[in-house]
Design a protein around this motif. Structure first.
Motif, PDB file in Angstrom:
ATOM      1  N   ALA A  15      -5.754 -14.479  -1.356  1.00  0.00           N
ATOM      2  CA  ALA A  15      -4.276 -13.488  -0.003  1.00  0.00           C
ATOM      3  C   ALA A  15      -5.891 -12.331   0.685  1.00  0.00           C
ATOM      4  CB  ALA A  15      -3.519 -12.557  -0.126  1.00  0.00           C
ATOM      5  N   THR A  16      -6.006 -11.376  -0.612  1.00  0.00           N
ATOM      6  CA  THR A  16      -6.849 -10.445   0.990  1.00  0.00           C
ATOM      7  C   THR A  16      -8.344  -9.811  -0.303  1.00  0.00           C
ATOM      8  OG1 THR A  16      -6.265  -8.452  -0.829  1.00  0.00           O
ATOM      9  CG2 THR A  16      -5.052  -8.771   1.076  1.00  0.00           C
ATOM     10  N   SER A  24      -0.057   1.987  -3.465  1.00  0.00           N
ATOM     11  CA  SER A  24      -0.779   3.323  -2.733  1.00  0.00           C
ATOM     12  C   SER A  24      -1.975   2.680  -2.255  1.00  0.00           C
ATOM     13  CB  SER A  24      -1.621   3.679  -4.930  1.00  0.00           C
ATOM     14  OG  SER A  24      -2.000   2.792  -5.056  1.00  0.00           O
ATOM     15  N   GLY A  34      -2.391  -7.015  -0.241  1.00  0.00           N
ATOM     16  CA  GLY A  34      -1.590  -7.327   0.250  1.00  0.00           C
ATOM     17  C   GLY A  34      -0.613  -7.720   0.248  1.00  0.00           C
ATOM     18  N   MET A  93       4.188  -1.943  -7.730  1.00  0.00           N
ATOM     19  CA  MET A  93       4.963  -0.782  -7.994  1.00  0.00           C
ATOM     20  C   MET A  93       3.921   0.063  -7.243  1.00  0.00           C
ATOM     21  SD  MET A  93       4.147   2.198 -10.445  1.00  0.00           S
ATOM     22  CE  MET A  93       3.047   2.147 -11.713  1.00  0.00           C
ATOM     23  N   VAL A 105       1.241 -19.279  -2.167  1.00  0.00           N
ATOM     24  CA  VAL A 105       2.509 -18.529  -1.384  1.00  0.00           C
ATOM     25  C   VAL A 105       1.778 -18.869   0.354  1.00  0.00           C
ATOM     26  CG1 VAL A 105       3.272 -16.629  -1.070  1.00  0.00           C
ATOM     27  CG2 VAL A 105       3.487 -18.047  -3.137  1.00  0.00           C
ATOM     28  N   TYR A 154      -0.307  -3.790 -17.455  1.00  0.00           N
ATOM     29  CA  TYR A 154       0.336  -3.766 -16.735  1.00  0.00           C
ATOM     30  C   TYR A 154      -0.984  -4.982 -15.738  1.00  0.00           C
ATOM     31  CZ  TYR A 154       2.570  -3.505 -11.404  1.00  0.00           C
ATOM     32  OH  TYR A 154       2.025  -3.691 -10.091  1.00  0.00           O
TER      33      TYR A 154
HETATM   34  C1  LIG Z   1      -6.460   0.387  -3.896  1.00  0.00           C
HETATM   35  C2  LIG Z   1      -5.662  -0.899  -4.821  1.00  0.00           C
HETATM   36  C3  LIG Z   1      -5.214   0.011  -4.825  1.00  0.00           C
HETATM   37  C4  LIG Z   1      -3.610  -0.884  -5.900  1.00  0.00           C
HETATM   38  N1  LIG Z   1      -2.531  -0.197  -5.729  1.00  0.00           N
HETATM   39  C5  LIG Z   1      -1.157  -0.401  -6.191  1.00  0.00           C
HETATM   40  C6  LIG Z   1      -0.094   0.246  -6.605  1.00  0.00           C
HETATM   41  O1  LIG Z   1      -0.367   1.108  -5.865  1.00  0.00           O
HETATM   42  N2  LIG Z   1       0.629  -0.718  -6.990  1.00  0.00           N
HETATM   43  C7  LIG Z   1       0.270  -2.146  -7.918  1.00  0.00           C
HETATM   44  O2  LIG Z   1       1.639  -2.578  -8.087  1.00  0.00           O
HETATM   45  N3  LIG Z   1      -0.905  -2.605  -7.556  1.00  0.00           N
HETATM   46  C8  LIG Z   1      -1.608  -1.968  -6.805  1.00  0.00           C
HETATM   47  N4  LIG Z   1      -3.099  -2.641  -6.279  1.00  0.00           N
HETATM   48  C9  LIG Z   1      -3.235  -4.141  -7.665  1.00  0.00           C
HETATM   49  C10 LIG Z   1      -2.305  -4.785  -6.659  1.00  0.00           C
HETATM   50  O3  LIG Z   1      -1.276  -4.676  -6.258  1.00  0.00           O
HETATM   51  C11 LIG Z   1      -2.996  -6.163  -7.301  1.00  0.00           C
HETATM   52  O4  LIG Z   1      -4.814  -6.123  -7.449  1.00  0.00           O
HETATM   53  C12 LIG Z   1      -2.380  -7.418  -6.046  1.00  0.00           C
HETATM   54  O5  LIG Z   1      -2.543  -8.259  -7.118  1.00  0.00           O
HETATM   55  C13 LIG Z   1      -3.308  -7.622  -4.930  1.00  0.00           C
HETATM   56  O6  LIG Z   1      -3.069  -8.576  -4.303  1.00  0.00           O
HETATM   57  P1  LIG Z   1      -3.887  -9.360  -2.835  1.00  0.00           P
HETATM   58  O7  LIG Z   1      -3.168 -10.566  -2.141  1.00  0.00           O
HETATM   59  O8  LIG Z   1      -3.960  -7.973  -2.521  1.00  0.00           O
HETATM   60  O9  LIG Z   1      -5.166  -9.247  -4.040  1.00  0.00           O
HETATM   61  P2  LIG Z   1      -5.401 -10.851  -4.168  1.00  0.00           P
HETATM   62  O10 LIG Z   1      -7.269 -10.543  -5.004  1.00  0.00           O
HETATM   63  O11 LIG Z   1      -5.901 -11.938  -2.659  1.00  0.00           O
HETATM   64  O12 LIG Z   1      -4.661 -11.080  -5.229  1.00  0.00           O
HETATM   65  C14 LIG Z   1      -4.250 -11.678  -6.626  1.00  0.00           C
HETATM   66  C15 LIG Z   1      -3.332 -12.549  -6.955  1.00  0.00           C
HETATM   67  O13 LIG Z   1      -2.390 -12.889  -6.326  1.00  0.00           O
HETATM   68  C16 LIG Z   1      -2.555 -14.480  -6.238  1.00  0.00           C
HETATM   69  N5  LIG Z   1      -2.081 -14.533  -5.080  1.00  0.00           N
HETATM   70  C17 LIG Z   1      -2.783 -13.825  -3.958  1.00  0.00           C
HETATM   71  N6  LIG Z   1      -2.215 -14.514  -2.702  1.00  0.00           N
HETATM   72  C18 LIG Z   1      -1.612 -16.057  -3.093  1.00  0.00           C
HETATM   73  C19 LIG Z   1      -1.426 -17.010  -2.283  1.00  0.00           C
HETATM   74  N7  LIG Z   1      -0.768 -16.930  -1.123  1.00  0.00           N
HETATM   75  N8  LIG Z   1      -0.454 -17.801  -3.096  1.00  0.00           N
HETATM   76  C20 LIG Z   1       0.032 -17.853  -4.713  1.00  0.00           C
HETATM   77  N9  LIG Z   1      -0.629 -16.660  -5.248  1.00  0.00           N
HETATM   78  C21 LIG Z   1      -1.547 -15.386  -4.865  1.00  0.00           C
HETATM   79  C22 LIG Z   1      -3.625 -14.653  -7.022  1.00  0.00           C
HETATM   80  O14 LIG Z   1      -3.237 -14.699  -8.366  1.00  0.00           O
HETATM   81  C23 LIG Z   1      -3.958 -14.224  -6.814  1.00  0.00           C
HETATM   82  O15 LIG Z   1      -5.982 -14.002  -7.159  1.00  0.00           O
HETATM   83  C24 LIG Z   1      -4.038  -1.960  -5.950  1.00  0.00           C
HETATM   84  C25 LIG Z   1      -4.821  -2.548  -6.090  1.00  0.00           C
HETATM   85  C26 LIG Z   1      -6.434  -1.697  -5.475  1.00  0.00           C
HETATM   86  C27 LIG Z   1      -7.874  -2.546  -5.533  1.00  0.00           C
END
Ligand SMILES: Cc1cc2nc3c(=O)[nH]c(=O)nc-3n(C[C@H](O)[C@H](O)[C@H](O)COP(=O)(O)OP(=O)(O)OC[C@H]3O[C@@H](n4cnc5c(N)ncnc54)[C@H](O)[C@@H]3O)c2cc1C
Length: 456
Positions: free
Chosen positions: A71-72, A131, A136, A146, A197, A411
């Motif tokens: 996603a991001t 946070s 995403g 969380m 998704v 986690y």
């Molecule tokens: C600066 C920062 C702050 C954060 N703060 C928190 C916090 O407060 N609490 C917390 O719980 N987490 C936190 N995180 C962790 C974050 O929730 C995870 O890194 C999460 O996986 C990021 O999701 P994303 O969609 O942004 O990233 P992506 O790297 O795009 O997605 C992560 C994973 O999610 C799955 N995914 C994404 N999109 C799809 C899709 N469309 N279909 C199926 N699977 C998909 C895939 O397995 C993918 O590898 C933080 C991370 C960072 C870098």
């Protein structure tokens, strides 16, 4: 006769683009949030709708490629090598629809929390974001999620009410508690292992009184502050979520002016209640005399960037752990490892209070129903060159050793390296996840950031 080069066929089938290594924007397209990550998939598909996702999934299957949904790109390091994989990046799925009276939100899978939280706040509502507004909704929710309100309402995954996705057989489906409930269960904690998704629907919560903010103390007082905080948190009600961090801010524009370039021990809080009650709960920390105190009655939008996470991509190394406790000696060891006297160059060492709703399994919860432990630790450093990279790694390892005796788990959302995903689940949950994977994706087409293989 002219033959199609790889991915041209897919390109023709999609309304969105397929970006390959020969395209001029290849490097920009494959760049993720962590600039230290060098993601090299076979190609990146950028679907504009569910039909594009179906085309990408079918093309990958027919071409003996695997599919990594993204996603991001906030948690891309965990994939490992992707040479045999089509990255299906849903960044263009940006639909947001907020039904305030029903307290229900539906977003496209590319939406970040920053596109949802401010508008919800206008309606006096809050989502269970974390946070960073830049993270995403999709990856955050599928891994657990969380944030500030988690001790009252639990993990975001368990506020998800429906998920729209494309499965390994190229089928677009909408799953919820009544439709394909096993798949719905597995997705809420099982990440991107079950399909791509395309949209997520979730519940949000009314916020009448919210007292929240940050107390900043000089870095040199880290031991004193962390001792006071760790003695305080077991006494706090579920309505209060408190975090404590050691922060060494860069001299960068995203950092608020008064703290830019400075180092601090900080205590955060978000409390559902009045200022008087919130102040009373936090008295033992405030009595230490913070150098700056931003606590006030706030709108829910204030939570979106209260943690001052970096909004733009940067190179970082990270460690994390779930801890059952951090007694006096544990705090001393942590401060000795990464506190003011240690010479640590870590930008952030953050402890979050767990417990409350995070420890209670609710009926209908997903695979990531709860989080074990009393505290979550996450720490990161931002290396500028090879020398500081080695120093960052050394301090992260030193921190791991300091908290090792109290570690009870990990986690998934905070683990950003390739790992055996079974460590995130108990045996029963892991076995069920693998059964659902075998049912929906027997050939293991999808690889989430934390891979779940099908049952044998
Ligand atoms: C600066 C920062 C702050 C954060 N703060 C928190 C916090 O407060 N609490 C917390 O719980 N987490 C936190 N995180 C962790 C974050 O929730 C995870 O890194 C999460 O996986 C990021 O999701 P994303 O969609 O942004 O990233 P992506 O790297 O795009 O997605 C992560 C994973 O999610 C799955 N995914 C994404 N999109 C799809 C899709 N469309 N279909 C199926 N699977 C998909 C895939 O397995 C993918 O590898 C933080 C991370 C960072 C870098």
């Amino acid at each position: 006769m002219l033959t199609a080069t790889p991915f041209q066929t897919l390109s023709r089938q999609m309304s969105g683009r397929v970006v390959t290594p020969s395209d001029s924007d290849w490097d920009a397209t494959r760049q993720v949030f962590n600039l230290a990550t060098d993601l090299r998939p076979a190609a990146v598909a950028l679907p504009r709708d569910a039909n594009d996702v179906i085309a990408a999934v079918e093309y990958a299957r027919a071409s003996d490629l695997r599919v990594a949904p993204q996603a991001t790109g906030h948690n891309a390091d965990a994939y490992g090598a992707l040479e045999d994989t089509l990255l299906v990046d849903v960044r263009e799925l940006q639909e947001v629809s907020i039904d305030a009276p029903a307290r229900r939100v539906r977003v496209g899978a590319g939406v970040k929390w920053q596109s949802v939280a401010p508008e919800l706040s206008e309606h006096g509502l809050a989502a269970l974001h974390g946070s960073s507004p830049d993270v995403g909704v999709a990856g955050y929710s599928l891994g657990g999620g969380m944030g500030w309100l988690a001790r009252t309402y639990g993990l975001q995954a368990n506020s998800v009410t429906a998920i729209e996705l494309v499965t390994a057989d190229g089928r677009a489906t909408r799953v919820d508690a009544d439709h394909e409930p096993d798949l719905f269960w597995a997705l809420r904690g099982g990440n991107g292992n079950f399909g791509v998704v395309t949209a997520i629907e979730f519940g949000v919560y009314p916020v009448e009184n919210l007292y929240a903010g940050v107390m900043f103390f000089p870095f040199g007082r880290a031991a004193e502050v962390l001792h006071a905080w760790s003695e305080l948190v077991p006494t706090l009600p579920d309505e209060m979520m408190s975090w404590a961090s050691l922060l060494q801010f860069p001299d960068a524009p995203f950092v608020p002016e008064p703290v830019r370039g400075g180092s601090f021990a900080v205590v955060y809080g978000a409390f559902f209640g009045t200022e008087a009650d919130g102040r009373a709960l936090l008295r033992p920390v405030r009595e230490l005399g913070p150098a700056m105190d931003t606590f006030a009655m706030v709108r829910p939008a204030a939570l979106a960037d209260m943690a001052m996470d970096p909004p733009d991509p940067l190179p970082f190394r990270i460690t994390s752990a779930l801890l059952d406790d951090l007694p006096h000696a544990g705090v001393d060891d942590l401060v000795a490892a990464v506190g003011p006297e240690s010479g640590s160059n870590l930008a952030m060492v953050e402890l979050r209070q767990l417990g409350g709703a995070l420890g209670r399994q609710t009926p209908g919860a997903g695979a990531r129903a709860t989080l074990p432990g009393a505290l979550s630790l996450v720490a990161l450093g931002v290396p500028e060159d090879e020398a500081s990279e080695a120093t960052v790694r050394a301090y992260l390892e030193s921190l791991d050793r300091a908290v090792g005796p109290y570690r009870v788990g990990d986690y998934a959302n905070f683990v950003m390296e390739p790992t055996d995903a079974s460590r995130f689940f108990d045996e029963e949950t892991w076995a069920r996840l693998r059964e659902v994977k075998a049912l929906y994706d027997p050939s293991d087409l999808f690889r989430g950031n934390h891979h779940i293989p099908p049952a044998d």
